[in-house]
Design an enzyme around this catalytic site. Structure first.
Site: not given
Ligand code: UT7
Length: 330
Positions: A116, A257, A287
């Protein structure tokens, strides 16, 4: 010695998006997710993905043609084509396919892989050839087709990515409109985001083996990458501004990005940059990896937001981990 000087300018931009839109509602039919979750955590509403009729090279050719048209140049005017991608159609590289597709018969063409950060890295690489006078006109394409490599049963990653390509034409000139750049790699955090080859050892003959496996779908530690981005992106923008002897109020636009609206908001807050100056189209395209910055740039140029003389900070970040920034005068 060429008399054009030792600077460069972006003189055209163009984009190509994949042929199928994929909404949050569509995704909720594939994995356990919801429009509410995706929008509130990422700002994404939809993204575009390639069908079998399209590939990275076809997107790159279309984006390149549009950038050349804006620059009022012909494909034969190009000396060099750089393709920033992590998802080539051919592991030997896809820049040559774009060169062939455009008919840019004079241009040397090669790929660079920096996920990215690829577009910004490509811009800084292209600048070296232009500043030294080796080449006069470069087409830089940033493109990815991550839909090929996403695990479509993993809701933590499959909702994030879209496919696309963006391109810019860079031309050597006296004044240097790339005011400063910075690039970093932290390989100790490489395991945070991977599209890794998994070797399977196979016996070839007595005492000899080969490791013929395949690439495994994308894995990401989202929280770690989020923390990394929010810490490192403001820092690199401050560094690149310092190098250019500028401060944040001097910037007309910031193009990051397009990984997550929350990351863009957090970076803006940390730098004290008003949200109106931070260009975002993550809601529309998701993305798109190496394509995300040129997609946002081209859209803002064509909408008339970015005008001649505007100062823009560009910053990419992602797998590697790598992060890179440039200050450009449009
Ligand atoms: O391009 C390369 C660079 N990449 C990035 O910059 C990505 C950086 N990271 C992010 O943007 C975020 O971390 C994400 C969007 C990937 C995730 O958001 P988050 O607020 O960090 O969520 P999380 O990973 O902490 O997950 C929170 C909850 C979890 O459930 P529990 O463990 O709290 O019960 C996940 O299992 O959300 C759950 N979850 C989902 N629920 C519904 C994860 N993905 C999903 C989904 N739909 N698609």
């Amino acid at each position: 010695m060429n008399t054009l000087g030792s600077g460069l300018k972006i003189i055209g931009s163009g984009t190509a998006i994949a042929d199928q839109s994929l909404t949050n509602q569509d995704l909720s039919n594939i994995v356990e997710t919801s429009d509410e979750w995706i929008q509130s955590r990422t700002g994404m509403r939809q993204r575009y993905i390639c069908s079998a009729h399209e590939n990275l090279a076809s997107l790159g050719v279309k984006a390149g043609q549009k950038a050349l048209a804006m620059a009022r140049l012909q494909p034969e005017d190009l000396d060099l084509i750089i393709l920033a991608t992590s998802t080539p159609d051919d592991l030997f590289g896809s820049a040559a396919q774009i060169q062939g597709g455009l008919g840019a018969s004079r241009a040397f063409a090669f790929d660079i892989t920096a996920a990215c950060s690829g577009f910004v890295v490509g811009l800084n690489v292209a600048a070296q050839f232009l500043r030294t006078g080796v080449y006069q006109r470069v087409l830089l394409v940033g493109g990815d087709v991550l839909s090929r490599w996403v695990d479509w049963s993993d809701r933590t990653t499959c909702v994030l990515f879209g496919d696309g390509a963006g391109a810019v034409v860079l031309q050597r000139q006296a004044q240097d409109n790339l005011l400063a750049f910075e690039m970093y790699t932290d390989g100790s955090s490489n395991g945070c985001l991977n599209l890794a080859y998994q070797a399977v050892s196979q016996r070839l003959t007595a005492g000899k083996t080969v490791a013929q496996g395949t690439y495994q779908p994308i894995t990401m530690n989202g929280r770690e990458v989020y923390r990394f981005a929010v810490a490192k992106v403001p820092e690199i923008i401050e560094k690149v501004l310092f190098k250019a002897q500028l401060t944040t109020p001097d910037l007309d636009w910031v193009i990051l990005h397009q990984a997550n609206q929350r990351i863009m908001d957090a970076v803006g807050d940390r730098l004290g940059i008003p949200s109106e100056k931070i260009i975002s189209n993550v809601g529309q395209y998701g993305n798109t990896s190496a394509a995300s910055i040129p997609l946002a740039l081209d859209q803002a140029v064509r909408e008339g937001k970015i005008k001649e003389g505007d100062l823009i900070a560009l910053a990419g970040f992602g797998a590697g981990l790598t992060w890179a920034a440039s200050i450009v005068r449009w």
